[in-house]
Design a protein around this motif. Structure first.
Motif, PDB file in Angstrom:
ATOM      1  N   ARG A   1      18.544  17.639  43.458  1.00  0.00           N
ATOM      2  CA  ARG A   1      19.360  17.325  44.645  1.00  0.00           C
ATOM      3  C   ARG A   1      20.728  16.804  44.207  1.00  0.00           C
ATOM      4  O   ARG A   1      21.748  17.131  44.807  1.00  0.00           O
TER       5      ARG A   1
ATOM      6  N   GLN B   1       6.092  24.730  40.198  1.00  0.00           N
ATOM      7  CA  GLN B   1       6.739  23.561  40.795  1.00  0.00           C
ATOM      8  C   GLN B   1       8.241  23.554  40.482  1.00  0.00           C
ATOM      9  O   GLN B   1       9.071  23.288  41.353  1.00  0.00           O
TER      10      GLN B   1
ATOM     11  N   GLU C   1      12.906  16.655  41.420  1.00  0.00           N
ATOM     12  CA  GLU C   1      13.499  16.942  42.732  1.00  0.00           C
ATOM     13  C   GLU C   1      14.822  16.189  42.922  1.00  0.00           C
ATOM     14  O   GLU C   1      15.815  16.759  43.368  1.00  0.00           O
TER      15      GLU C   1
ATOM     16  N   ALA D   1      11.265  23.987  43.193  1.00  0.00           N
ATOM     17  CA  ALA D   1      12.296  22.944  43.316  1.00  0.00           C
ATOM     18  C   ALA D   1      13.700  23.548  43.179  1.00  0.00           C
ATOM     19  O   ALA D   1      14.621  23.172  43.911  1.00  0.00           O
TER      20      ALA D   1
ATOM     21  N   ARG E   1       7.532  14.446  39.248  1.00  0.00           N
ATOM     22  CA  ARG E   1       7.846  15.422  40.295  1.00  0.00           C
ATOM     23  C   ARG E   1       9.057  14.932  41.095  1.00  0.00           C
ATOM     24  O   ARG E   1       9.974  15.682  41.382  1.00  0.00           O
TER      25      ARG E   1
ATOM     26  N   THR F   1      16.404  23.611  46.437  1.00  0.00           N
ATOM     27  CA  THR F   1      17.656  22.853  46.301  1.00  0.00           C
ATOM     28  C   THR F   1      18.844  23.801  46.122  1.00  0.00           C
ATOM     29  O   THR F   1      19.994  23.366  46.164  1.00  0.00           O
TER      30      THR F   1
END
Ligand code: C2E
Ligand code: CA
Ligand code: CA
Ligand code: CA
Length: 281
Positions: A99, A133, A95, A137, A91, A141
């Motif tokens: 980013r 999920q 992420e 995400a 996870r 972002t």
């Protein structure tokens, strides 16, 4: 002789015991690392073979151990899988990778940024809510789904819940995310398996690439994978290209994309921007 056998048995027992203790220690250290966020990502370019320009990057996790330094995944992925720690770790990887692409997009604009390819483990994929999920995400972002590729190993697709897995892959793909089959050729799936599957990219495993310059059999196999994938509108990435001879054979076979030490090893977060600037100027 009897005494010697007994000693050997004891040594063997001690060895087993040590191994178990080591695994337990590794697991608890990994658990700690997940809680403390002791990971970082390195990024390896995926290049257009004819020009050498990077089209994307693969995110590869590293464990930044406070005393042992940077540890590569071959030393902890297996324990992470077994213990289920791969789920929270994965996870974080997703992420962090998103980013990073968000940063690249800001820094490189108005030029387009390369896409990010993220490895997803079987365990992660089986977690209920994985698709949501990924969607969340991307949303927070601000990265468009076209900038994300997910790499799934062939073995993921061999289990009993295959239908559900394919349905989820289909959903992710409809969102605009690209799906890659990783380490292709190492599992048991035949080429025909690729037909009518929601797959965009086939990554040919390094073991085949290593042998294409010395042996006719892997050469024919790789050639076969490339031509079938092309006819199915899939693109191909050859993994683990270490020298020019391999690249040249792959170019002759019509392989469009490649990855390997010949172009670059995985790069740290600051090195990767310098590499991008150097390779486009
Ligand atoms: P992979 O997905 O097949 O990644 C390619 C591996 O080959 C990477 O090792 C990369 O550093 C290495 N490599 C790249 N080019 C060359 C080359 O020219 N020669 C050689 N000898 N090796 C090359 P790395 O980073 O140690 O990762 C090992 C494996 O760990 C990955 O294999 C992947 O299965 C797993 N992994 C890495 N990061 C993640 C992650 O974030 N999540 C999950 N689930 N697995 C990961
Ligand atoms: Ca991979
Ligand atoms: Ca691979
Ligand atoms: Ca691999």
């Amino acid at each position: 002789a009897k005494g010697a056998g007994k000693n050997q048995w004891r040594r063997y027992q001690r060895h087993l015991h040590d191994e178990m203790v080591e695994r337990l220690e590794l697991r608890s250290a990994l658990d700690h690392a997940v809680n403390e966020g002791h990971f970082l990502l390195h990024y390896q370019p995926i290049v257009d073979l004819p020009t050498g320009a990077a089209v994307g990057f693969e995110a590869l996790v590293r464990w930044h151990h406070p005393t042992r330094g940077v540890i590569t995944p071959d030393q902890f992925i297996e324990v992470a899988e077994e213990s289920g720690l791969i789920v929270p770790m994965g996870r974080w990887v997703l992420e962090e990778a998103l980013r990073t692409v968000a940063d690249w997009r800001r820094i490189l604009a108005p030029a387009p940024a390369p896409y990010m390819s993220v490895n997803v483990s079987v365990r992660q994929f089986r977690e209920p809510g994985f698709v949501d999920q990924v969607r969340a995400a991307l949303h927070h972002t601000g990265v468009p789904p076209e900038s994300l590729m997910l790499e799934i190993t062939e073995t993921l697709l061999m289990k009993d819940d295959e239908q559900r897995v394919w349905a989820d892959l289909g959903t992710l793909r409809e969102m605009g995310i690209r799906i890659a089959i990783d380490d292709f050729g190492t599992g048991y799936s035949s080429l025909g398996y690729l037909r009518q599957r929601p797959i965009d990219v086939v990554k040919i495993d390094k073991t085949f690439i290593d042998d294409i310059v010395v042996s006719a059999q892997p050469l024919a196999l790789v050639g076969g994978i490339i031509s079938l994938a092309r006819s199915l509108q899939m693109t191909i990435v050859a993994e683990g290209i270490e020298d020019v001879a391999h690249r040249d054979v792959l170019l002759q076979l019509g392989c469009p994309l490649g990855q390997g030490f010949l172009f670059s090893s995985p790069l740290g977060p600051t090195e990767v921007l310098a590499w991008m600037r150097a390779s486009t100027s």
